[in-house]
Design an enzyme around this catalytic site. Sequence first.
Site, mmCIF file in Angstrom:
data_model
loop_
_atom_site.group_PDB
_atom_site.id
_atom_site.type_symbol
_atom_site.label_atom_id
_atom_site.label_comp_id
_atom_site.label_asym_id
_atom_site.label_seq_id
_atom_site.Cartn_x
_atom_site.Cartn_y
_atom_site.Cartn_z
ATOM 1 N N LYS B 181 52.137 4.275 -19.686
ATOM 2 C CA LYS B 181 52.937 5.384 -20.463
ATOM 3 C C LYS B 181 51.889 6.589 -20.033
ATOM 4 C CE LYS B 181 50.861 7.089 -24.006
ATOM 5 N NZ LYS B 181 51.063 8.719 -23.815
ATOM 6 N N GLU B 255 38.227 4.852 -18.305
ATOM 7 C CA GLU B 255 37.756 5.919 -17.486
ATOM 8 C C GLU B 255 37.760 7.134 -18.421
ATOM 9 O OE1 GLU B 255 36.538 5.979 -14.629
ATOM 10 O OE2 GLU B 255 37.227 4.210 -13.813
ATOM 11 N N CYS B 289 37.811 15.071 -15.798
ATOM 12 C CA CYS B 289 36.613 14.331 -16.496
ATOM 13 C C CYS B 289 35.327 14.569 -15.676
ATOM 14 C CB CYS B 289 37.246 12.941 -16.896
ATOM 15 S SG CYS B 289 37.779 12.096 -15.076
ATOM 16 N N GLU B 386 32.287 17.687 -24.157
ATOM 17 C CA GLU B 386 33.204 18.112 -23.103
ATOM 18 C C GLU B 386 34.090 19.156 -23.250
ATOM 19 O OE1 GLU B 386 35.885 14.691 -21.809
ATOM 20 O OE2 GLU B 386 35.587 15.130 -19.823
#
Lengths: 288, 475
Positions: B181, B255, B289, B386
């Site tokens: 997906k 991840e 990331c 983040e």
Amino acid sequence: MSERVGVRKTYKLFIGGAFPRSESGRSYVVSSSKGEFLANASKASRKDAREAVATARKAFPGWSAATAYNRGQILYRVAEMLEGRRSQFVTELVDADGVGVRRAGELVDAAVDRLVWYAGWSDKIGTIRGSANPVAGPYFNLSSTEPTGVVAVVAPEADPLLGLISVIAPVIVTGNTCVVVASERAPLPSITLAEVLATSDLPGGVVNILTGSAAEIAPWLAGHMDVNAIDLTGAELELAVSCEQAAAENLKRVLRPAPGKADWITDPGTGRMTAFLETKTVWHPIGI
Amino acid sequence: MFEYAPAPESRDIIDIKPSYGLFINGEWVEPLGEGREKTVNPASEEVLAEIAVASEADVDRAVQAARKAFTVWSAMPGSERAKYIFRIARIIQERARELAVLESLDNGKPIRESRDVDLPLVAAHFFYYAGWADKLSHAGFGPSPRPLGVAGQVIPWNFPLLMLAWKIAPALACGNTVVLKPAETTPLTALAFAEICRQADLPPGVVNIVTGAGETGGALVRHPDVDKVAFTGSTEVGRQIARSVAGSRKKVTLELGGKAANIVFEDAALDQAVEGIVNGIFFNQGHVCCAGSRLLVQESVAGELLEALKRRLSTLRLGDPLDKNTDIGAINSAAQLARIRELSDAGEAEGAERWSPACPIPDKGFWFPPTIFTGVAQSHRIAREEIFGPVLSVLTFRTPAEAVEKANNTPYGLSAGVWTEKGSLMLWMASRLRAGVVWSNTFNKFDPTSPFGGYKESGYGREGGRQGLEAYLDV
């Protein structure tokens, strides 16, 4: 002349290389497989678990920085000390686990051999799991293994010595420290093992052993934000599921219990060691 | 400074359909559900196409197709599987320009990056793992490692095609089949990849692509017939996935987010370090990331370094992603732009000092200028959370020990950078940083032979390299 009265042993927890009672003051009755009173074991509390995690965390920098050579020798030393107490463990297994003397002897021997086997892995697992990566470009690039940190271990209910050694050794040989919830039904060999650990050059705090109820203590360890990984080998399905859910909070590494009864005699493979290892990859440019 | 004439890449090379179905069992099928999403060009807000939102029943169809294909694919000799994957790698190279344009249009990243970084890496991943398919017995997981079954894979919008490659290439090499997906804001290259599978004559059902948003992804990872879950995305969603698979015995790799420290010592080659810092946080608009979003600079060179950094930032060009001169493209979505704004405002409110170069912002689309915060404390939200945008927080340190302490003061542990000319200091730092990738005197380098993945709340498992095979093998 009256018969000599035996000196019974008081079994306590093993935290930071010391043998404290539970801060809660609780204990529970441990019976033999025939239902006879064997001893009162400490019933660890949430606070004991917290103390054990703090201790394991404190021990982590030193233990993880010890050379693999050193860690291997210490595991071998544990095997030496265990071998020296062979007859004591045979008696305890006969009492606690209801196995015959001969079977108990085989299990103790297997536990000693398992420790020796893991001792030999300390300076080899990094070679097997690491890699030199031939990247496209002018870079020097190496992947090496590192311990993940503090590991909570729910030890198997059955096989109170061999099963226990089989879950502790792979965690510590790779440089992790641990908090272990011992077999609830047969906790006594675990504290006798702690006496072996305490006299075998293993730094205090690397292994901490709690006796008591796994269903009561394990969820606190699973939800603890300073625990990096959890081994749910000894947890019943329902407990394992709730612990796995709690472990998601800080994304702990989880070793799930395999369905069916574990066979601790067969070759364990490297899976239990790698479950608690991280891979770190370092890049550096090449040039003048 | 010189003026540059615009040099836009042509869009004529690509052909976007007005609407897309789902790719199940090698065919385009209409979704059972009514849901539709629009994917837009973030640089202009133009609607590019309408995509299907796969319902739970659609996901089930895809998983069933993958399950059926698994018998064929896993039984095929590795050498034959390898050839299919090599074919895919070649087709990607042949269609690289088209895919790069499509990626930049849908994602907003500069064509310079999609063309020169993403696409070459995508092809390289398929080439690398194709070669493993008939060599798995040499991978170190025993003499006859076995595939897991059906892999449910959910990937993010920051590197749509690259993340697809990271997920699909090792899965296929190991003999698994997949249902993937893509992110709802960047589905177009995954849908183009479905066509590539057809061009390669890949057996039907080996690769299935279902589009949709979080609910589709949730249905996929929860599906009882999915044996393996692979996810790249936010730590929050990673947590939800870890919770939802509890007790299922699915193998999981995650991840997740990061808040990497890029640590510059006083003896570093400062000009090189400046390039590394810029690449570390402004590459792909900071939608990375492993971005070096916390600059830790030794106090003695902080002034000099910041001055050089600001000078360098003033030369960055923000604008049309398809312009070959563009360094900073568009923010992927309005929602992401809002998040970056919120956190940047929090930085100012908490007392950090904000700086951006003078930089014209286009009228339409989602844009955020490269931004630096100085005077940042470890407690500030911009130093802890983040941001996933072109925002750099600058902190200082005096000793190596303090640098280690500050770098590791985060729940994340994906990557780190170390800049020093002293090898022993570099290795000392590298061994103490709790991060899965340490770039020394470089940053944001990737290669299929090199494992990538995080410590702590950056997730578990590794992708890439021999280690990346483990996630798709029963070991």
